[in-house]
Design a protein around this motif. Structure first.
Motif, PDB file in Angstrom:
ATOM      1  N   UNK A 289     -31.261  53.056  -5.605  1.00 54.83           N
ATOM      2  CA  UNK A 289     -30.980  51.707  -6.071  1.00 54.83           C
ATOM      3  C   UNK A 289     -29.540  51.279  -5.847  1.00 54.83           C
ATOM      4  N   UNK A 290     -28.864  51.952  -4.888  1.00 50.04           N
ATOM      5  CA  UNK A 290     -27.448  51.651  -4.643  1.00 50.04           C
ATOM      6  C   UNK A 290     -27.174  51.245  -3.195  1.00 50.04           C
ATOM      7  N   UNK A 291     -28.211  51.035  -2.428  1.00 48.82           N
ATOM      8  CA  UNK A 291     -28.019  50.698  -1.019  1.00 48.82           C
ATOM      9  C   UNK A 291     -28.200  51.915  -0.131  1.00 48.82           C
ATOM     10  N   UNK A 292     -27.851  51.756   1.139  1.00 49.08           N
ATOM     11  CA  UNK A 292     -28.107  52.821   2.104  1.00 49.08           C
ATOM     12  C   UNK A 292     -26.952  53.807   2.268  1.00 49.08           C
TER      13      UNK A 292
ATOM     14  N   UNK B 106     -24.536  56.439   1.012  1.00 48.63           N
ATOM     15  CA  UNK B 106     -24.407  57.335  -0.141  1.00 48.63           C
ATOM     16  C   UNK B 106     -23.053  58.031  -0.196  1.00 48.63           C
ATOM     17  N   UNK B 107     -22.267  57.935   0.872  1.00 49.88           N
ATOM     18  CA  UNK B 107     -21.018  58.685   0.943  1.00 49.88           C
ATOM     19  C   UNK B 107     -20.044  58.416  -0.212  1.00 49.88           C
ATOM     20  N   UNK B 108     -19.924  57.188  -0.730  1.00 50.33           N
ATOM     21  CA  UNK B 108     -19.009  56.997  -1.866  1.00 50.33           C
ATOM     22  C   UNK B 108     -19.442  57.796  -3.109  1.00 50.33           C
ATOM     23  N   UNK B 109     -20.733  57.971  -3.270  1.00 50.26           N
ATOM     24  CA  UNK B 109     -21.256  58.709  -4.423  1.00 50.26           C
ATOM     25  C   UNK B 109     -21.082  60.221  -4.227  1.00 50.26           C
ATOM     26  N   UNK B 110     -21.315  60.669  -3.009  1.00 54.34           N
ATOM     27  CA  UNK B 110     -21.141  62.091  -2.714  1.00 54.34           C
ATOM     28  C   UNK B 110     -19.666  62.462  -2.861  1.00 54.34           C
ATOM     29  N   UNK B 111     -18.775  61.564  -2.439  1.00 54.47           N
ATOM     30  CA  UNK B 111     -17.338  61.798  -2.596  1.00 54.47           C
ATOM     31  C   UNK B 111     -16.991  62.029  -4.066  1.00 54.47           C
ATOM     32  N   UNK B 112     -17.606  61.262  -4.942  1.00 52.46           N
ATOM     33  CA  UNK B 112     -17.362  61.434  -6.385  1.00 52.46           C
ATOM     34  C   UNK B 112     -17.791  62.832  -6.842  1.00 52.46           C
ATOM     35  N   UNK B 113     -18.925  63.290  -6.351  1.00 49.22           N
ATOM     36  CA  UNK B 113     -19.395  64.632  -6.720  1.00 49.22           C
ATOM     37  C   UNK B 113     -18.462  65.712  -6.181  1.00 49.22           C
ATOM     38  N   UNK B 114     -17.973  65.536  -4.969  1.00 48.28           N
ATOM     39  CA  UNK B 114     -17.050  66.517  -4.399  1.00 48.28           C
ATOM     40  C   UNK B 114     -15.790  66.606  -5.250  1.00 48.28           C
ATOM     41  N   UNK B 115     -15.307  65.484  -5.721  1.00 48.28           N
ATOM     42  CA  UNK B 115     -14.123  65.487  -6.594  1.00 48.28           C
ATOM     43  C   UNK B 115     -14.392  66.260  -7.883  1.00 48.28           C
ATOM     44  N   UNK B 116     -15.582  66.109  -8.418  1.00 44.58           N
ATOM     45  CA  UNK B 116     -15.963  66.850  -9.630  1.00 44.58           C
ATOM     46  C   UNK B 116     -16.019  68.347  -9.336  1.00 44.58           C
ATOM     47  N   UNK B 117     -16.649  68.712  -8.236  1.00 44.26           N
ATOM     48  CA  UNK B 117     -16.749  70.128  -7.857  1.00 44.26           C
ATOM     49  C   UNK B 117     -15.352  70.729  -7.718  1.00 44.26           C
ATOM     50  N   UNK B 118     -14.462  70.012  -7.039  1.00 42.15           N
ATOM     51  CA  UNK B 118     -13.079  70.482  -6.882  1.00 42.15           C
ATOM     52  C   UNK B 118     -12.392  70.648  -8.237  1.00 42.15           C
ATOM     53  N   UNK B 119     -12.560  69.649  -9.105  1.00 43.32           N
ATOM     54  CA  UNK B 119     -11.890  69.696 -10.408  1.00 43.32           C
ATOM     55  C   UNK B 119     -12.400  70.838 -11.278  1.00 43.32           C
TER      56      UNK B 119
ATOM     57  N   UNK C 291     -23.181  53.090 -11.437  1.00 39.89           N
ATOM     58  CA  UNK C 291     -24.184  52.058 -11.228  1.00 39.89           C
ATOM     59  C   UNK C 291     -25.525  52.492 -10.681  1.00 39.89           C
ATOM     60  N   UNK C 292     -25.707  53.765 -10.427  1.00 37.00           N
ATOM     61  CA  UNK C 292     -27.002  54.220  -9.919  1.00 37.00           C
ATOM     62  C   UNK C 292     -27.992  54.305 -11.075  1.00 37.00           C
TER      63      UNK C 292
END
Length: 97
Positions: free
Chosen positions: A13-16, A18-31, A67-68
């Motif tokens: 439900x966020x469009x086609x 996905x990279x901005x969302x995956x980037x957020x997860x990578x930041x979490x994994x790093x942190x 927003x997802x």
């Protein structure tokens, strides 16, 4: 318990793109200080069980907050009781053969 997972998290439900969302997860994994390898269709993560699964939870919470309305996630989980085996160990084993 040490675990390695393959995580594929798909916001719906966020469009086609996905990279901005995956980037957020990578930041979490790093942190969280977890070892990871980003792939074209998922991310491999390794570390202590509780830390790895807390990280997955934080990824879901962050993506919902961006927003997802829905997230579809698939995971493959690997644990061993005889030894702690990291990604690099697995790759080395295959390459040596």
């Amino acid at each position: 318990m040490f675990a390695s997972i393959d995580l594929c998290l798909v916001p719906i439900g966020v469009g086609t793109s996905l990279s901005p969302y995956i980037k957020e997860c990578i930041e979490i994994i790093k942190s969280e200080g977890l070892n990871y390898e980003l792939g074209a269709n998922g991310t491999a993560i390794e570390g202590e069980w509780d830390k790895v699964f807390e990280c997955v939870k934080k990824c879901h919470e962050k993506i919902h907050s961006k927003g997802a309305p829905r997230i579809y996630t698939t995971m493959k989980v690997n644990t061993r009781t005889d030894k702690e085996q990291k990604f690099s160990d697995k790759l080395r084993s295959v390459l040596e053969k």
